[in-house]
Design an enzyme around this catalytic site. Structure first.
Site, PDB file in Angstrom:
ATOM      1  N   PRO A 164     -81.165  13.362 -17.820  1.00  0.00           N
ATOM      2  CA  PRO A 164     -81.247  14.392 -18.872  1.00  0.00           C
ATOM      3  C   PRO A 164     -81.172  15.833 -18.359  1.00  0.00           C
ATOM      4  CG  PRO A 164     -83.319  13.148 -18.675  1.00  0.00           C
ATOM      5  CD  PRO A 164     -82.330  12.476 -17.789  1.00  0.00           C
ATOM      6  N   TYR A 206     -50.261  30.498 -51.068  1.00  0.00           N
ATOM      7  CA  TYR A 206     -48.821  30.404 -51.338  1.00  0.00           C
ATOM      8  C   TYR A 206     -48.220  31.738 -51.765  1.00  0.00           C
ATOM      9  CZ  TYR A 206     -44.560  30.003 -53.981  1.00  0.00           C
ATOM     10  OH  TYR A 206     -43.291  30.240 -54.436  1.00  0.00           O
ATOM     11  N   THR A 232     -75.905  13.634 -19.391  1.00  0.00           N
ATOM     12  CA  THR A 232     -75.525  12.400 -18.703  1.00  0.00           C
ATOM     13  C   THR A 232     -76.718  11.442 -18.720  1.00  0.00           C
ATOM     14  OG1 THR A 232     -76.316  13.164 -16.571  1.00  0.00           O
ATOM     15  CG2 THR A 232     -74.056  13.755 -17.151  1.00  0.00           C
ATOM     16  N   ILE A 285     -78.938  16.755 -16.202  1.00  0.00           N
ATOM     17  CA  ILE A 285     -77.543  16.979 -15.797  1.00  0.00           C
ATOM     18  C   ILE A 285     -76.632  16.761 -17.007  1.00  0.00           C
ATOM     19  CG2 ILE A 285     -75.693  16.318 -14.219  1.00  0.00           C
ATOM     20  CD1 ILE A 285     -77.769  15.288 -12.272  1.00  0.00           C
ATOM     21  N   CYS A 318     -53.547  26.663 -19.427  1.00  0.00           N
ATOM     22  CA  CYS A 318     -52.539  26.353 -20.446  1.00  0.00           C
ATOM     23  C   CYS A 318     -51.339  27.292 -20.349  1.00  0.00           C
ATOM     24  CB  CYS A 318     -53.168  26.428 -21.842  1.00  0.00           C
ATOM     25  SG  CYS A 318     -54.696  25.481 -21.947  1.00  0.00           S
ATOM     26  N   ARG A 335     -75.657  34.447 -23.333  1.00  0.00           N
ATOM     27  CA  ARG A 335     -75.922  34.938 -24.692  1.00  0.00           C
ATOM     28  C   ARG A 335     -77.259  34.398 -25.205  1.00  0.00           C
ATOM     29  NH1 ARG A 335     -73.621  37.577 -28.544  1.00  0.00           N
ATOM     30  NH2 ARG A 335     -71.603  37.682 -27.502  1.00  0.00           N
TER      31      ARG A 335
HETATM   32  P1  FAD Z   1     -60.949  22.674 -15.597  1.00  0.00           P
HETATM   33  O1  FAD Z   1     -60.615  23.791 -16.514  1.00  0.00           O
HETATM   34  O2  FAD Z   1     -59.836  21.956 -14.928  1.00  0.00           O
HETATM   35  O3  FAD Z   1     -61.950  23.201 -14.499  1.00  0.00           O
HETATM   36  C1  FAD Z   1     -62.489  22.374 -13.533  1.00  0.00           C
HETATM   37  C2  FAD Z   1     -62.741  23.173 -12.259  1.00  0.00           C
HETATM   38  O4  FAD Z   1     -63.735  22.504 -11.503  1.00  0.00           O
HETATM   39  C3  FAD Z   1     -61.515  23.227 -11.360  1.00  0.00           C
HETATM   40  O5  FAD Z   1     -61.097  24.566 -11.176  1.00  0.00           O
HETATM   41  C4  FAD Z   1     -61.970  22.587 -10.054  1.00  0.00           C
HETATM   42  O6  FAD Z   1     -61.493  23.278  -8.908  1.00  0.00           O
HETATM   43  C5  FAD Z   1     -63.478  22.702 -10.132  1.00  0.00           C
HETATM   44  N1  FAD Z   1     -64.195  21.672  -9.373  1.00  0.00           N
HETATM   45  C6  FAD Z   1     -63.999  20.333  -9.411  1.00  0.00           C
HETATM   46  N2  FAD Z   1     -64.870  19.698  -8.602  1.00  0.00           N
HETATM   47  C7  FAD Z   1     -65.624  20.658  -8.033  1.00  0.00           C
HETATM   48  C8  FAD Z   1     -66.697  20.625  -7.096  1.00  0.00           C
HETATM   49  N3  FAD Z   1     -67.154  19.473  -6.605  1.00  0.00           N
HETATM   50  N4  FAD Z   1     -67.247  21.807  -6.704  1.00  0.00           N
HETATM   51  C9  FAD Z   1     -66.778  22.983  -7.207  1.00  0.00           C
HETATM   52  N5  FAD Z   1     -65.774  23.064  -8.088  1.00  0.00           N
HETATM   53  C10 FAD Z   1     -65.202  21.915  -8.515  1.00  0.00           C
HETATM   54  N6  FAD Z   1     -55.230  21.915 -23.063  1.00  0.00           N
HETATM   55  C11 FAD Z   1     -54.997  22.276 -24.338  1.00  0.00           C
HETATM   56  O7  FAD Z   1     -55.843  22.006 -25.196  1.00  0.00           O
HETATM   57  N7  FAD Z   1     -53.864  22.928 -24.695  1.00  0.00           N
HETATM   58  C12 FAD Z   1     -52.902  23.273 -23.792  1.00  0.00           C
HETATM   59  O8  FAD Z   1     -51.884  23.887 -24.122  1.00  0.00           O
HETATM   60  C13 FAD Z   1     -53.103  22.889 -22.435  1.00  0.00           C
HETATM   61  N8  FAD Z   1     -52.179  23.179 -21.501  1.00  0.00           N
HETATM   62  C14 FAD Z   1     -52.406  22.810 -20.198  1.00  0.00           C
HETATM   63  C15 FAD Z   1     -51.453  23.106 -19.244  1.00  0.00           C
HETATM   64  C16 FAD Z   1     -51.661  22.748 -17.928  1.00  0.00           C
HETATM   65  C17 FAD Z   1     -50.612  23.032 -16.900  1.00  0.00           C
HETATM   66  C18 FAD Z   1     -52.882  22.114 -17.546  1.00  0.00           C
HETATM   67  C19 FAD Z   1     -53.119  21.745 -16.116  1.00  0.00           C
HETATM   68  C20 FAD Z   1     -53.834  21.814 -18.485  1.00  0.00           C
HETATM   69  C21 FAD Z   1     -53.611  22.160 -19.830  1.00  0.00           C
HETATM   70  N9  FAD Z   1     -54.550  21.854 -20.813  1.00  0.00           N
HETATM   71  C22 FAD Z   1     -54.306  22.219 -22.113  1.00  0.00           C
HETATM   72  C23 FAD Z   1     -55.790  21.126 -20.492  1.00  0.00           C
HETATM   73  C24 FAD Z   1     -56.952  22.096 -20.314  1.00  0.00           C
HETATM   74  O9  FAD Z   1     -56.599  23.059 -19.374  1.00  0.00           O
HETATM   75  C25 FAD Z   1     -58.170  21.311 -19.848  1.00  0.00           C
HETATM   76  O10 FAD Z   1     -58.495  20.368 -20.844  1.00  0.00           O
HETATM   77  C26 FAD Z   1     -59.384  22.196 -19.617  1.00  0.00           C
HETATM   78  O11 FAD Z   1     -59.098  23.161 -18.633  1.00  0.00           O
HETATM   79  C27 FAD Z   1     -60.574  21.348 -19.173  1.00  0.00           C
HETATM   80  O12 FAD Z   1     -61.646  22.152 -18.804  1.00  0.00           O
HETATM   81  P2  FAD Z   1     -62.671  21.662 -17.689  1.00  0.00           P
HETATM   82  O13 FAD Z   1     -63.673  22.741 -17.556  1.00  0.00           O
HETATM   83  O14 FAD Z   1     -63.108  20.296 -17.981  1.00  0.00           O
HETATM   84  O15 FAD Z   1     -61.791  21.556 -16.356  1.00  0.00           O
END
Ligand code: FAD
Length: 447
Positions: free
Chosen positions: A275, A425, A272, A277, A42, A21
């Protein structure tokens, strides 16, 4: 400008979309280890419970739609295995072929998430023992239930994912026992609030083993979970849901600074210690602005907000993340449990002079059919009435109250402001004195 994003789910996919965007010409590449990008983590427990019937509904975006709609490239089933900061390049391994190649970046965004903690106890690798993070994890649990028709399940951990799983397994006709090392489920709320959840779980025939940890998993076919107290629970499956650990090893190997619980240290632009990354989401360290302490908060809301900040900053905007306040909500069968800010346990630990007030009010006017009680705990600074935290439990209207108070905390409001908050309300929706006003008034009385 070429940006490589590691991780293509909540934070990663949001960063990519925002980058597009902000810049029509940017080259944007997502590298995702798993098979799917942007799936609804989620929603996973609810497909197990068959509340979300169609598996495909969890796949919000595919690599094909991302390419055709936004011209963003997603390389799935590929893993970044090394970051060369000198050369500004990453080494990527194609997981199916094993081929490795390097790719240069101008900016790199780390959104690798957090992995489920597997407690170091005997038996965790047995068949029938699961963790829950991804679509394949969910598929494995579903296939197991379909093939083996388990009668009983043990969920280890009474946090929000454990509770959601317990409810959804119960929907499939499986008897659930939750094992929790603390003396309460739902650590974000205080004991007296959690006690209502305990009662409700028991009412729903979920067995609870509180204040007891998992010691071993034994048996074959039928499993036996032995607890630290010596108690045993015979079961057909075990789901480990004892928390997550930030996936920061790649960052650590690249020499990036780590902080609390091994999360990647960032500044308020999500940069991090290098800068070029950025790190966002479950893997990043954040500041809890209510107490000013560093923390790690694995929730989807902060991840997507941080994604926008990182993308904006990459595109030259002076965007800053204000920090987190730990607003969360979970459905536990018929109850909704929500909280924001700090709880009494944390404040006791900090030695902070707080006061609290608990009210029991109705979600809407009692004379209008269908009103339900809400228990709302308000935590505030005894000196000046600043709101520090709130917790609420009820069948309806909990999220509205917690969201209002969450915004009040973000704006450093006081309980006196809540006394005067003008909230919508009509008898179906609230009361002329809403529970939020009431909590403000009682808290003001306490002061
Ligand atoms: P993620 O969404 O986990 O994505 C990270 C991705 O990076 C993964 O798919 C992984 O495969 C990939 N990855 C890692 N290392 C590498 C690498 N070296 N090379 C390539 N790919 C890589 N949060 C809420 O706020 N409300 C909810 O109701 C809720 N319910 C949840 C239910 C479940 C079952 C789970 C597991 C989580 C839930 N969460 C919820 C938490 C929420 O999903 C996470 O906080 C959010 O997804 C974090 O986003 P992220 O991008 O940091 O990580």
């Amino acid at each position: 400008m070429k940006t490589i994003i590691i991780g293509g789910v909540a934070g990663g996919a949001s960063t990519a979309a925002r980058l597009r965007r902000m810049d029509e010409k940017a080259e944007i590449i997502i590298v995702e280890r798993g098979k799917y990008i942007s799936f609804a983590n989620c929603g996973l427990p609810y497909h197990i419970g068959k509340i979300i019937q169609e598996r495909d509904k969890l796949l919000v975006v595919t690599p094909e739609t991302l390419k055709s709609t936004f011209n963003i490239e997603a390389r799935v089933e590929q893993e970044v295995i090394h970051i060369d900061r000198e050369k500004k390049a990453v080494t990527i391994r194609e997981l199916n072929s094993g081929r490795e190649y390097t790719k240069k970046y101008d900016k790199l965004v780390l959104s690798p998430g957090a992995s489920p903690i597997v407690p170091p106890v005997v038996g965790v690798r047995k068949e029938g023992v699961f963790t829950m993070r991804s679509m394949p994890d969910m598929d494995r649990i579903n296939d197991y239930i379909t093939e083996k028709s388990p009668k009983g399940a043990v969920v280890v951990g009474g946090g929000f994912i454990g509770l959601e799983l317990a409810e959804n397994l119960q929907h499939r006709g499986i008897e659930v026992t939750i094992i929790e090392m603390l003396d309460q489920v739902m650590a974000p709320v205080d004991y007296e609030m959690a006690a209502m959840v305990h009662q409700h779980l028991q009412f729903k025939h979920v067995r609870l083993a509180l204040g007891d940890g998992l010691k071993t998993i034994g048996g074959n076919g039928r499993l036996t979970a032995t607890l630290q107290s010596g108690r045993t629970v015979d079961t057909d499956m075990v789901i480990l849901s004892v928390g997550v650990h930030p996936e920061s090893s790649l960052a650590k190997d690249a020499g990036l600074e780590l902080g609390t619980r091994g999360a990647i240290r960032v500044n308020n632009h999500m940069q991090t210690s290098d800068p070029d990354i950025y790190a966002i989401g479950d893997a990043a360290e954040v500041t809890n602005f209510v107490c000013g302490k560093e923390t790690n908060l694995p929730l989807a809301g902060p991840a997507s907000k941080q994604a926008r900040i990182a993308a904006d900053h990459i595109c030259g905007r002076d965007a800053s993340f204000i920090g987190v306040q730990a607003t969360s909500i979970v459905k536990v069968f018929d109850l909704t449990v929500g909280s924001t800010g700090l709880n009494s346990k944390q404040l006791e630990e900090f030695g902070f002079p707080y006061r609290s007030a608990i009210i029991h009010a109705s979600n809407h006017a009692g004379y209008y059919p269908g009103s339900e009680p809400i228990t709302l705990k308000m935590i505030f600074d005894k000196a000046n009435g600043r709101i520090i935290g709130a917790q609420a439990i009820g069948k309806q209207g909990v999220e509205k109250r917690i969201d209002v108070i969450s915004m009040a905390i973000q704006k450093s409001a006081t309980v006196f402001d809540l006394e005067e908050a003008e909230l919508c309300y009509a008898p179906q929706f609230g009361s002329a004195k809403d529970p939020v006003n009431m909590a403000g008034m009682i808290a003001a009385n306490v002061i």
